[in-house]
Design an enzyme around this catalytic site. Structure first.
Site, mmCIF file in Angstrom:
data_model
loop_
_atom_site.group_PDB
_atom_site.id
_atom_site.type_symbol
_atom_site.label_atom_id
_atom_site.label_comp_id
_atom_site.label_asym_id
_atom_site.label_seq_id
_atom_site.Cartn_x
_atom_site.Cartn_y
_atom_site.Cartn_z
ATOM 1 N N HIS A 163 0.846 -1.195 0.000
ATOM 2 C CA HIS A 163 0.000 0.000 0.000
ATOM 3 C C HIS A 163 0.878 1.241 0.000
ATOM 4 C CE1 HIS A 163 0.902 -0.599 4.228
ATOM 5 N NE2 HIS A 163 0.289 0.504 4.595
ATOM 6 N N HIS B 7 1.322 3.777 2.074
ATOM 7 C CA HIS B 7 1.836 4.473 3.259
ATOM 8 C C HIS B 7 3.367 4.557 3.129
ATOM 9 C CE1 HIS B 7 -1.879 3.829 6.039
ATOM 10 N NE2 HIS B 7 -1.928 4.978 5.401
ATOM 11 N N ASP C 291 5.921 4.389 5.014
ATOM 12 C CA ASP C 291 6.861 3.436 5.620
ATOM 13 C C ASP C 291 7.076 2.194 4.743
ATOM 14 O OD1 ASP C 291 4.159 3.022 6.376
ATOM 15 O OD2 ASP C 291 4.719 1.725 8.051
ATOM 16 N N HIS C 292 6.228 2.010 3.714
ATOM 17 C CA HIS C 292 6.343 0.818 2.853
ATOM 18 C C HIS C 292 6.934 1.124 1.477
ATOM 19 C CE1 HIS C 292 3.885 -1.853 5.510
ATOM 20 N NE2 HIS C 292 3.636 -0.640 6.017
ATOM 21 N N HIS D 33 -7.104 -2.460 5.992
ATOM 22 C CA HIS D 33 -6.216 -1.464 6.590
ATOM 23 C C HIS D 33 -6.898 -0.099 6.461
ATOM 24 C CE1 HIS D 33 -2.546 0.136 8.110
ATOM 25 N NE2 HIS D 33 -2.065 0.593 6.973
ATOM 26 N N HIS E 119 6.400 -5.907 11.487
ATOM 27 C CA HIS E 119 5.878 -4.543 11.644
ATOM 28 C C HIS E 119 5.642 -4.253 13.140
ATOM 29 C CE1 HIS E 119 4.947 -0.971 9.651
ATOM 30 N NE2 HIS E 119 3.703 -1.152 9.251
ATOM 31 N N ASP F 24 0.147 -4.115 5.789
ATOM 32 C CA ASP F 24 -0.507 -3.941 7.078
ATOM 33 C C ASP F 24 -1.963 -4.411 6.991
ATOM 34 O OD1 ASP F 24 1.854 -2.465 7.523
ATOM 35 O OD2 ASP F 24 0.864 -0.551 7.446
HETATM 36 ZN ZN LIG Z 1 -0.106 1.290 6.559
HETATM 37 ZN ZN LIG Z 2 2.930 0.222 7.829
#
Ligand SMILES: [Zn+2]
Ligand SMILES: [Zn+2]
Length: 304
Positions: A60, A62, A64-65, A137, A266, A208
């Protein structure tokens, strides 16, 4: 097949946990699931060659990914990559890559194939396939199922001899699943000399996500389920609000799907020295649970 945890942290990195990224190495090819900031450094620390990277699967959008992706793409250019690279992800991944490359005035010297998906068969190779499945998510997120095709069964030597197949190249053809004709004109079907089909290995990446039935369905019989395990079960409500799972919820999913092994990842930075606590919570539900640390390696043996 080897799984390497490149980043097992929550939304912010710590000195011991990088941002989300997991590599699946299979033969000479590496498949990367998510690409948090600093993933390319983790490749080096893990002794993985970025040149072997075959495809990247993004769960996805976000940060952090995905923030590690531009740096990785640029490094592949510096390494004079010539062969193509595929990046798969949810709607929007193409725009993210295009806009970033534009801002950075970066044009890859290799073919960069970006494909968006809302679910379904997303990629297949000669003997494996990857499916994407939407999960639960706070934004649209895909889980991925990496599964090898079934392999032909064991070669039944006695059976082949009894059918009069001469030793030599015909054994190889039968073993590869091809029907043959003997010199006297008799046909021998591969199924007559092969045992039951042997199942391929299956790995599911679900990060996530809140606990959801879709992950149970796609994980049935998986060798390894890599699942969001951001919180201790004491923070169930926080996990729900943030679109994540507790280690206990992840363990319940693993138990329902009857997977072989569960890898929890995670992990929130708040559990800095408390891996044992998370491990204990998960194992009480599903004994084959492991709280991931960065740069762990898991071999998944072939099914005999
Ligand atoms: Zn996320
Ligand atoms: Zn995440």
């Amino acid at each position: 097949m080897k799984i390497v945890t490149l980043g097992t942290g929550g939304a912010i990195p710590t000195p011991v946990r990088n941002l989300p990224a997991t590599a699946v190495q299979r033969g000479a090819e590496i498949f990367l699931f998510d690409c948090g900031e600093g993933t390319q450094l983790q490749f080096l620390k893990a002794g993985l060659s970025p040149g072997k990277l075959k495809a990247v699967f993004i769960s996805h959008l976000h940060g952090d990914h995905i923030v590690g992706l531009p740096g990785l793409l640029m490094t592949l250019n510096h390494l004079s990559r010539k062969h193509s690279l595929s990046v798969f992800g949810p709607p929007g991944i193409s725009d993210y890559i295009q806009q970033t490359c534009k801002c950075l005035q970066f044009t890859p010297g290799y073919e960069l194939i970006v494909e968006e998906s809302s679910g379904g068969r997303i990629h297949s190779g000669s003997d494996y396939r990857v499916d994407a499945v939407p999960v639960d998510h706070t934004v649209f997120t895909l889980a991925y199922v990496f599964e090898e095709n079934e392999r032909p069964g064991r070669f039944l030597l006695e059976q082949a001899r009894q059918l009069g197949v001469p030793e030599g190249p015909l054994y190889g053809e039968l073993q590869a699943g091809k029907d043959i004709t003997l010199s006297d004109g008799r046909a021998v079907r591969a199924t007559e000399v092969l045992g039951k089909l042997r199942r391929g290995r299956k790995v599911v990446y679900a990060v996530d996500t809140c606990p959801c039935q879709q992950v149970v369905d796609i994980s049935t019989g998986a060798d390894l389920l890599i699942h969001d395990g951001m919180f201790s079960d004491q923070l169930r409500e926080e996990a729900r609000l943030k679109g994540h799972s507790t280690v206990v919820q992840a363990a319940e999913i693993a138990q329902k799907a009857k997977v072989e092994e569960l890898l929890l990842t995670h992990i929130s930075p708040r559990y800095r020295d408390q891996d044992a606590l998370l491990q204990k919570e998960a194992m009480a539900i599903f004994p084959h649970s492991t709280v991931a640390k960065d740069l762990m390696k898991f071999e998944i043996p072939v099914h005999k």
